[in-house]
Each structure stands twice: as structure tokens, then as C-alpha cells.
Motif scaffolding. Structure first.
Motif, PDB file in Angstrom:
ATOM      1  N   PHE A 111      14.763  23.654   3.497  1.00 28.04           N
ATOM      2  CA  PHE A 111      14.678  23.598   5.466  1.00 28.04           C
ATOM      3  C   PHE A 111      12.753  22.855   5.194  1.00 28.04           C
ATOM      4  O   PHE A 111      12.748  22.915   6.343  1.00 28.04           O
ATOM      5  CB  PHE A 111      14.142  24.901   5.209  1.00 28.04           C
ATOM      6  N   ALA A 112      12.347  22.876   3.900  1.00 25.14           N
ATOM      7  CA  ALA A 112      10.758  21.878   4.352  1.00 25.14           C
ATOM      8  C   ALA A 112      11.402  20.790   5.036  1.00 25.14           C
ATOM      9  O   ALA A 112      10.356  20.095   5.404  1.00 25.14           O
ATOM     10  CB  ALA A 112      10.238  22.461   2.925  1.00 25.14           C
ATOM     11  N   GLU A 113      12.197  20.054   4.957  1.00 23.99           N
ATOM     12  CA  GLU A 113      12.561  18.724   4.532  1.00 23.99           C
ATOM     13  C   GLU A 113      13.410  19.038   5.787  1.00 23.99           C
ATOM     14  O   GLU A 113      13.333  17.430   6.312  1.00 23.99           O
ATOM     15  CB  GLU A 113      13.523  18.188   3.187  1.00 23.99           C
ATOM     16  N   THR A 114      13.971  19.744   6.432  1.00 25.68           N
ATOM     17  CA  THR A 114      14.931  19.144   7.131  1.00 25.68           C
ATOM     18  C   THR A 114      14.788  20.064   8.830  1.00 25.68           C
ATOM     19  O   THR A 114      15.403  19.999   9.636  1.00 25.68           O
ATOM     20  CB  THR A 114      15.975  19.448   7.610  1.00 25.68           C
ATOM     21  N   VAL A 115      13.782  21.194   8.699  1.00 23.07           N
ATOM     22  CA  VAL A 115      14.030  21.786  10.388  1.00 23.07           C
ATOM     23  C   VAL A 115      11.981  22.488  10.434  1.00 23.07           C
ATOM     24  O   VAL A 115      11.910  23.142  11.249  1.00 23.07           O
ATOM     25  CB  VAL A 115      14.822  23.434   9.986  1.00 23.07           C
ATOM     26  N   THR A 116      10.957  21.843  10.001  1.00 25.66           N
ATOM     27  CA  THR A 116       9.781  21.373  10.180  1.00 25.66           C
ATOM     28  C   THR A 116       9.321  21.214  11.804  1.00 25.66           C
ATOM     29  O   THR A 116       9.857  19.798  11.578  1.00 25.66           O
ATOM     30  CB  THR A 116       8.900  21.490   8.963  1.00 25.66           C
ATOM     31  N   LEU A 117       8.873  21.823  12.453  1.00 24.22           N
ATOM     32  CA  LEU A 117       8.265  21.126  13.588  1.00 24.22           C
ATOM     33  C   LEU A 117       8.107  18.916  12.821  1.00 24.22           C
ATOM     34  O   LEU A 117       8.283  18.374  13.481  1.00 24.22           O
ATOM     35  CB  LEU A 117       6.987  21.949  13.986  1.00 24.22           C
ATOM     36  N   ALA A 118       7.442  18.196  12.261  1.00 24.75           N
ATOM     37  CA  ALA A 118       6.795  17.887  11.960  1.00 24.75           C
ATOM     38  C   ALA A 118       7.721  16.989  11.600  1.00 24.75           C
ATOM     39  O   ALA A 118       7.537  16.100  11.711  1.00 24.75           O
ATOM     40  CB  ALA A 118       5.561  18.107  10.771  1.00 24.75           C
ATOM     41  N   VAL A 119       8.952  17.206  10.737  1.00 26.88           N
ATOM     42  CA  VAL A 119       9.815  16.312  10.173  1.00 26.88           C
ATOM     43  C   VAL A 119      10.980  16.539  11.590  1.00 26.88           C
ATOM     44  O   VAL A 119      11.038  14.708  12.004  1.00 26.88           O
ATOM     45  CB  VAL A 119      10.357  16.845   8.647  1.00 26.88           C
ATOM     46  N   LEU A 120      11.625  17.004  12.038  1.00 29.50           N
ATOM     47  CA  LEU A 120      11.908  17.044  13.586  1.00 29.50           C
ATOM     48  C   LEU A 120      11.619  16.431  14.300  1.00 29.50           C
ATOM     49  O   LEU A 120      12.168  15.013  14.908  1.00 29.50           O
ATOM     50  CB  LEU A 120      12.654  18.443  14.178  1.00 29.50           C
ATOM     51  N   VAL A 121       9.831  15.754  14.582  1.00 29.64           N
ATOM     52  CA  VAL A 121       9.260  15.329  15.754  1.00 29.64           C
ATOM     53  C   VAL A 121       9.052  13.597  14.910  1.00 29.64           C
ATOM     54  O   VAL A 121       9.648  12.857  15.669  1.00 29.64           O
ATOM     55  CB  VAL A 121       7.989  15.905  15.576  1.00 29.64           C
ATOM     56  N   VAL A 122       9.462  13.719  13.640  1.00 29.98           N
ATOM     57  CA  VAL A 122       9.172  12.067  13.257  1.00 29.98           C
ATOM     58  C   VAL A 122      10.719  12.009  12.606  1.00 29.98           C
ATOM     59  O   VAL A 122      11.304  10.394  13.616  1.00 29.98           O
ATOM     60  CB  VAL A 122       9.235  12.188  11.162  1.00 29.98           C
ATOM     61  N   MET A 123      11.745  13.020  13.545  1.00 27.78           N
ATOM     62  CA  MET A 123      13.345  12.203  12.821  1.00 27.78           C
ATOM     63  C   MET A 123      13.810  11.401  15.017  1.00 27.78           C
ATOM     64  O   MET A 123      14.359  11.489  14.862  1.00 27.78           O
ATOM     65  CB  MET A 123      14.529  13.148  12.871  1.00 27.78           C
ATOM     66  N   GLU A 124      12.912  11.436  15.728  1.00 24.60           N
ATOM     67  CA  GLU A 124      12.650  12.214  16.942  1.00 24.60           C
ATOM     68  C   GLU A 124      13.432  10.411  17.246  1.00 24.60           C
ATOM     69  O   GLU A 124      13.755  10.092  17.972  1.00 24.60           O
ATOM     70  CB  GLU A 124      11.599  12.308  17.973  1.00 24.60           C
ATOM     71  N   ALA A 125      12.462   9.440  16.103  1.00 26.07           N
ATOM     72  CA  ALA A 125      12.284   7.659  16.272  1.00 26.07           C
ATOM     73  C   ALA A 125      13.951   7.314  15.685  1.00 26.07           C
ATOM     74  O   ALA A 125      13.587   5.970  15.998  1.00 26.07           O
ATOM     75  CB  ALA A 125      11.349   7.144  15.863  1.00 26.07           C
ATOM     76  N   LEU A 126      14.421   8.303  14.990  1.00 30.20           N
ATOM     77  CA  LEU A 126      15.757   7.482  14.622  1.00 30.20           C
ATOM     78  C   LEU A 126      16.990   7.094  15.620  1.00 30.20           C
ATOM     79  O   LEU A 126      17.070   8.414  17.080  1.00 30.20           O
ATOM     80  CB  LEU A 126      16.348   8.614  13.543  1.00 30.20           C
ATOM     81  N   SER A 127      17.540   6.452  15.444  1.00 34.86           N
ATOM     82  CA  SER A 127      18.224   6.547  16.118  1.00 34.86           C
ATOM     83  C   SER A 127      19.623   7.183  16.196  1.00 34.86           C
ATOM     84  O   SER A 127      19.914   8.673  14.797  1.00 34.86           O
ATOM     85  CB  SER A 127      19.185   4.693  16.009  1.00 34.86           C
ATOM     86  N   PRO A 128      21.004   7.960  17.107  1.00 32.43           N
ATOM     87  CA  PRO A 128      21.635   9.545  16.867  1.00 32.43           C
ATOM     88  C   PRO A 128      22.137   8.702  15.455  1.00 32.43           C
ATOM     89  O   PRO A 128      22.979   9.784  15.006  1.00 32.43           O
ATOM     90  CB  PRO A 128      22.605   8.791  18.001  1.00 32.43           C
ATOM     91  N   LEU A 129      22.974   7.725  15.170  1.00 30.24           N
ATOM     92  CA  LEU A 129      23.450   7.238  13.607  1.00 30.24           C
ATOM     93  C   LEU A 129      22.866   7.397  12.682  1.00 30.24           C
ATOM     94  O   LEU A 129      23.089   8.145  11.715  1.00 30.24           O
ATOM     95  CB  LEU A 129      24.194   5.767  13.604  1.00 30.24           C
ATOM     96  N   GLU A 130      21.228   7.177  12.770  1.00 27.61           N
ATOM     97  CA  GLU A 130      20.911   7.171  11.546  1.00 27.61           C
ATOM     98  C   GLU A 130      20.621   8.951  11.452  1.00 27.61           C
ATOM     99  O   GLU A 130      20.599   9.112  10.562  1.00 27.61           O
ATOM    100  CB  GLU A 130      19.504   7.176  11.809  1.00 27.61           C
ATOM    101  N   ARG A 131      19.872   9.330  12.385  1.00 23.05           N
ATOM    102  CA  ARG A 131      19.951  10.762  12.408  1.00 23.05           C
ATOM    103  C   ARG A 131      21.383  11.761  11.767  1.00 23.05           C
ATOM    104  O   ARG A 131      20.676  12.799  10.995  1.00 23.05           O
ATOM    105  CB  ARG A 131      19.304  11.363  13.350  1.00 23.05           C
ATOM    106  N   ALA A 132      22.232  11.044  12.043  1.00 20.87           N
ATOM    107  CA  ALA A 132      23.390  11.764  11.353  1.00 20.87           C
ATOM    108  C   ALA A 132      23.573  11.440  10.225  1.00 20.87           C
ATOM    109  O   ALA A 132      23.649  12.648   9.704  1.00 20.87           O
ATOM    110  CB  ALA A 132      23.985  11.431  12.725  1.00 20.87           C
ATOM    111  N   VAL A 133      23.099  10.767   9.574  1.00 22.42           N
ATOM    112  CA  VAL A 133      23.350  10.516   7.961  1.00 22.42           C
ATOM    113  C   VAL A 133      22.531  11.044   7.555  1.00 22.42           C
ATOM    114  O   VAL A 133      22.533  11.806   6.574  1.00 22.42           O
ATOM    115  CB  VAL A 133      23.137   8.437   8.201  1.00 22.42           C
ATOM    116  N   PHE A 134      21.392  10.698   8.430  1.00 15.83           N
ATOM    117  CA  PHE A 134      19.835  11.898   7.408  1.00 15.83           C
ATOM    118  C   PHE A 134      19.698  13.004   7.407  1.00 15.83           C
ATOM    119  O   PHE A 134      20.156  14.015   6.438  1.00 15.83           O
ATOM    120  CB  PHE A 134      18.523  11.626   8.328  1.00 15.83           C
ATOM    121  N   VAL A 135      20.498  13.585   8.189  1.00 14.77           N
ATOM    122  CA  VAL A 135      21.064  14.825   8.898  1.00 14.77           C
ATOM    123  C   VAL A 135      21.883  15.535   7.352  1.00 14.77           C
ATOM    124  O   VAL A 135      22.269  16.397   6.478  1.00 14.77           O
ATOM    125  CB  VAL A 135      21.369  15.566   9.936  1.00 14.77           C
TER     126      VAL A 135
END
Length: 299
Positions: A111-135
Motif C-alpha cells: 500500500f505504501a508503494e502504490t496508493v500514497t498521495l506521494a507515489v500517485l502524484v509521481v505516477m501522474e507523469a507516466l504514460s497510460p501504458l507505463e502506468r498500467a504496467v507499473f500498477v
């Protein structure tokens, strides 16, 4: 076993709903958008020829991920015109709910790695495909071959996307202490100092490079730019507390895997206040005030 009855279809979908919501929220950062995607996934599932579906979990994750990618492409263009800083919608995670067993270290780490506000903000810069793979890879541990099937890409391409996404997140992800007792203690001390107008007390709690990120969407009062000077942050909060309306109610709860303070006024959620802590001091203060992002927290 494949099934084609409406009752069984509903039962199968509901059994997977938490997983699908988890994928959609991490992809989109908003509860309402995630719920819309999951509802669309249900409609696809209800209309599908389920006698051809051998693995419902894989099928549903594939549908949900693709729908989330499409939705993310739509909302990313809207976020470019968002007024002020954008933060994810706070998500109740209830790790500390009364009667619930304490999570193990691995569960909290995920949870700390994938749903914290800090990490979700960082993930905003990923492309949709990159974000899907990361998630799918980092949050849910999907093998590259399964992610490739979900995205209809080669496994080699998925590995490249995963590598880029992981490097981006690792380079920009802040490292914070996640002790909930410490979060609550510092939150209470910070608010007490602000209420007493204790500027020195506030400064003693803030890191030298502390930041305040406020999200109002331009609909209520909040800083329209990130505040990065501890002195300015302290004075801002002293002013906020002094001008708070009478009857404001405070409640601690767990949001995005960490302790947060929710303020209510006349029964309506007013603000969410959450801290990121490093080396015993407040590193980042998040304040979410956009009413659209607080509606799900109303009781």
C-alpha cells in the motif's frame, strides 16, 4: 468453471470487484472515475459470452485495465487545465479500523508503494501504458507474460515499459516514515502549535525543505502554488486556524495507507490534511479541499 447464469455472473464479478477497484483507482487517482470504470467493466462482463471465458479474473482485469487506460487518456487532458496543484482523491484504506487485524509488513509495504498521495502524484507523469504496467506489476505482482496479454503487447515491450516506469518512480519517489502513531502525533502537535500561534513550535516540526501542496480545483480557498518555505507554511497555517469557522469538527482516519485528519463543517467534509514524515520532521503537507474529491468521505 465457465458459467452463463446471471446469478453466477454477478457473484463472480462481485468476488473480483475489490481487485478491479484497486486497479482502477491506482490508474486514475479518483474514486469516482474508478467506480465508473468498474461499472463499465460490469456491463461488458454482463454482455459477454461467458461460456468462452476460461479465467474470469484475467478477463475482468484485462477489461478494467483497458477501460482505465482509455479513461486516463481523457482525464489527463482535463488535468492540464486544472486550477492549482492536482492531488489524488483521498481513499479510505482502513488498515487501523477497530476489529481489523493489523496488516503484515508486506501488505503495508504494498500500500505504501502504490496508493500514497506521494507515489500517485509521481505516477501522474507516466504514460497510460507505463502506468498500467507499473500498477499490475508493482501493486499486484502480475507476471510480465500476463501483463503482455492484458495490454496486447509483446512481453519484451512490456518489460521495457516496466523498466521505464520503475526508473521514473524510483528517481522521484520520496522516502518517508509510515508509522501511523508518529503521523498522528505530529499532526496533533502541528495543529496545536498553529492554534496557539506558536511560530517557533511549528518551525521545529518542519523539515528545512518542507512543502505544502494544496488542492482546491479553484472551487474553495487553498494555495494555488506549492509553498516550499517552512516560515511561509507555518504562517499560512496559523492564519488558517485563526479564521476557521466555529463548529469545525476533526476526525482522524486512515487514507491512502496513512493517518489523515478530516475536518467537517455542518456535516460536510471540508478538508483532508495529511503529512509525510522523514527523520522525525514534516516533509510534505497535503491539503485536499476540492469538494468533488471529498464527497466519498461524507457520512
Amino acid at each position: 468453471m465457465p458459467t452463463d447464469s446471471a446469478t453466477d455472473a454477478t457473484a463472480v464479478f462481485e468476488a473480483h470487484r475489490p481487485l478491479l477497484q484497486g486497479v482502477a483507482y491506482r490508474m486514475l487517482g479518483r474514486v469516482a472515475d474508478a467506480e465508473d470504470v468498474v461499472q463499465d467493466a460490469w456491463l461488458r462482463w454482463a454482455d459477454a459470452d461467458r461460456t468462452e471465458v476460461r479465467e474470469p479474473r484475467a478477463y475482468l482485469v484485462r477489461i478494467t485495465t483497458r477501460l482505465a487506460i482509455d479513461r486516463l487518456r481523457q482525464v489527463q487532458s482535463r488535468r492540464e487545465s486544472y486550477v492549482g496543484p492536482w492531488l489524488p482523491e483521498p481513499l479510505p484504506t482502513d488498515f487501523l479500523a477497530p476489529g481489523r487485524p493489523a496488516p503484515d509488513t508486506a501488505e503495508r509495504a504494498v500500500f505504501a508503494e502504490t496508493v500514497t498521495l506521494a507515489v500517485l502524484v509521481v505516477m501522474e507523469a507516466l504514460s497510460p501504458l507505463e502506468r498500467a504496467v507499473f500498477v499490475l506489476r508493482e501493486a499486484f505482482g502480475y507476471p510480465y507474460a500476463e501483463i503482455a496479454a492484458v495490454l496486447e503487447r509483446s512481453e519484451a515491450a512490456v518489460r521495457q515499459l516496466a523498466g521505464r516506469a520503475r526508473r521514473h518512480v524510483e528517481e522521484r519517489r520520496p522516502r518517508f516514515d509510515v508509522d501511523p502513531d508518529r503521523q498522528r502525533e505530529l499532526t496533533e502537535r502541528f495543529l496545536s502549535a498553529a492554534a496557539g500561534g506558536d511560530l517557533d513550535g511549528l518551525l521545529s516540526l518542519l523539515a528545512a525543505d518542507a512543502r505544502l501542496v494544496g488542492d482546491s480545483g479553484g472551487k474553495v480557498k487553498a494555495p494555488l502554488r506549492i509553498i516550499e518555505a517552512p516560515d511561509k507554511i507555518a504562517r499560512f497555517f496559523i492564519g488558517i486556524v485563526r479564521t476557521s469557522p466555529a463548529g469545525l469538527e476533526l476526525r482522524f482516519l486512515e487514507l491512502n495507507g496513512g493517518i489523515a485528519l478530516l475536518t467537517h463543517f455542518d456535516g460536510t467534509p471540508d478538508s483532508v490534511f495529511q503529512l509525510d514524515i522523514r527523520d522525525g520532521r514534516i516533509q510534505t503537507l497535503y491539503v485536499v479541499r476540492n469538494p468533488d474529491k471529498l464527497a466519498s468521505l461524507a457520512h
